[in-house]
Design a protein around this motif. Structure first.
Motif, mmCIF file in Angstrom:
data_model
loop_
_atom_site.group_PDB
_atom_site.id
_atom_site.type_symbol
_atom_site.label_atom_id
_atom_site.label_comp_id
_atom_site.label_asym_id
_atom_site.label_seq_id
_atom_site.Cartn_x
_atom_site.Cartn_y
_atom_site.Cartn_z
ATOM 1 N N ASP A 157 0.827 -1.204 0.000
ATOM 2 C CA ASP A 157 0.000 0.000 0.000
ATOM 3 C C ASP A 157 0.866 1.262 0.000
ATOM 4 N N THR A 158 1.918 1.254 0.812
ATOM 5 C CA THR A 158 2.810 2.409 0.874
ATOM 6 C C THR A 158 3.529 2.625 -0.455
ATOM 7 N N GLN A 160 1.067 3.979 -3.104
ATOM 8 C CA GLN A 160 0.768 5.394 -2.891
ATOM 9 C C GLN A 160 1.936 6.270 -3.359
ATOM 10 N N GLN A 161 3.157 5.846 -3.073
ATOM 11 C CA GLN A 161 4.320 6.632 -3.467
ATOM 12 C C GLN A 161 4.465 6.688 -4.985
ATOM 13 N N THR A 204 2.159 6.235 -7.232
ATOM 14 C CA THR A 204 1.051 6.999 -7.802
ATOM 15 C C THR A 204 1.337 8.492 -7.722
ATOM 16 N N ALA A 205 1.859 8.932 -6.576
ATOM 17 C CA ALA A 205 2.158 10.351 -6.397
ATOM 18 C C ALA A 205 3.316 10.793 -7.279
ATOM 19 N N GLU A 211 -0.923 7.344 -11.749
ATOM 20 C CA GLU A 211 -1.583 6.077 -11.455
ATOM 21 C C GLU A 211 -1.544 5.084 -12.610
ATOM 22 N N THR A 241 3.718 1.837 -11.603
ATOM 23 C CA THR A 241 2.563 1.909 -10.711
ATOM 24 C C THR A 241 1.604 0.755 -10.974
#
Length: 235
Positions: free
Chosen positions: A121-122, A125-126, A128-129, A133, A138
């Motif tokens: 999950d971490t 998220q990284q 994607t940022a 996405e 990703t």
């Protein structure tokens, strides 16, 4: 380090698996790294000693060493993870993400899903940022997270994730690509495990995706199976 044999595992960009330059069949919906571990587990169990494995995964652009133990678990080898030399592609994850992804994959193979899911999950998220996405890295991290959802019984999340991933690969790669087909099949397979009260709300998005990407020859058959299951639930 007491190891019986040293092996080289190569996974190319299309997900093809080579063990010491020999191709190995990877079933649809199965990550090639899992196939490699299964094969090498047999070798380790037969000798009673861990085997050292040098892995090169083109999909995530990194190399690492690990040991496959006689009981089928994996652990980091004495050699530290070795990142590839910088290349021109802008989609490669940072080294810190590569290291964490390797650790998360090892935890997943060891069925430590709590650790693997939290790390995945971490990482997702990284990426994607940092990359967006629908960047290749990703999407590959999203595939790993969807696999973890399926393996840990989170079929609703797996269905929704694989449905989105299939559409993303379709938009990125175009029609008829293996990655799109596998993602679509995984979405349908995960949906079939859902109880009726969870299956219904996800059915429309799933069917729409299957019809849009036309990922495999029996798409119509799968859609009919979905419709029949929905009909049975309504009766």
């Amino acid at each position: 380090m007491n190891t019986s044999t040293r092996y080289q595992v190569h996974i190319n960009l299309d997900g093809q698996l080579y063990l010491d330059n020999e191709p190995h069949v990877v079933p649809d919906g199965v990550d090639p790294s899992q196939v490699a571990v299964q094969v090498l587990h047999i070798e380790a169990a037969g000798s009673g000693q861990p085997v050292l494995v040098q892995v090169y995964d083109e999909r995530t652009a990194f190399r690492f060493d690990m040991q496959v133990m006689p009981d089928g678990t994996t652990q980091a080898a004495d050699a530290a993870t070795e990142a590839l030399q910088p290349a021109s592609t802008p989609t490669r994850p940072p080294i810190s993400v590569i290291d964490r992804l390797a650790a998360a994959q090892a935890a997943g193979r060891a069925h430590d899903f709590d650790t693997a899911i939290a790390a995945a999950d971490t990482i997702l998220q990284q990426l994607t940022a940092e990359q967006g996405e629908t960047a290749t890295a990703t999407l590959e991290a999203a595939q790993f997270r969807a696999d973890l959802a399926y393996l840990s019984g989170g079929y609703a999340l797996a269905t929704a994730s694989w449905t989105w991933i299939a559409l993303a690969w379709f938009d990125l790669l175009g029609p008829g690509k293996r990655r799109t087909r596998i993602a679509a099949q995984n979405a349908a397979q995960a949906w079939m495990h859902l109880p009726p009260h969870e299956a219904g709300p996800l059915a429309s998005d799933l069917v729409n995706m299957l019809m849009e990407v036309t990922a495999f020859r029996n798409t119509a058959t799968i859609c009919d199976q979905i419709a029949r299951r929905l009909g049975q639930s309504a009766n």
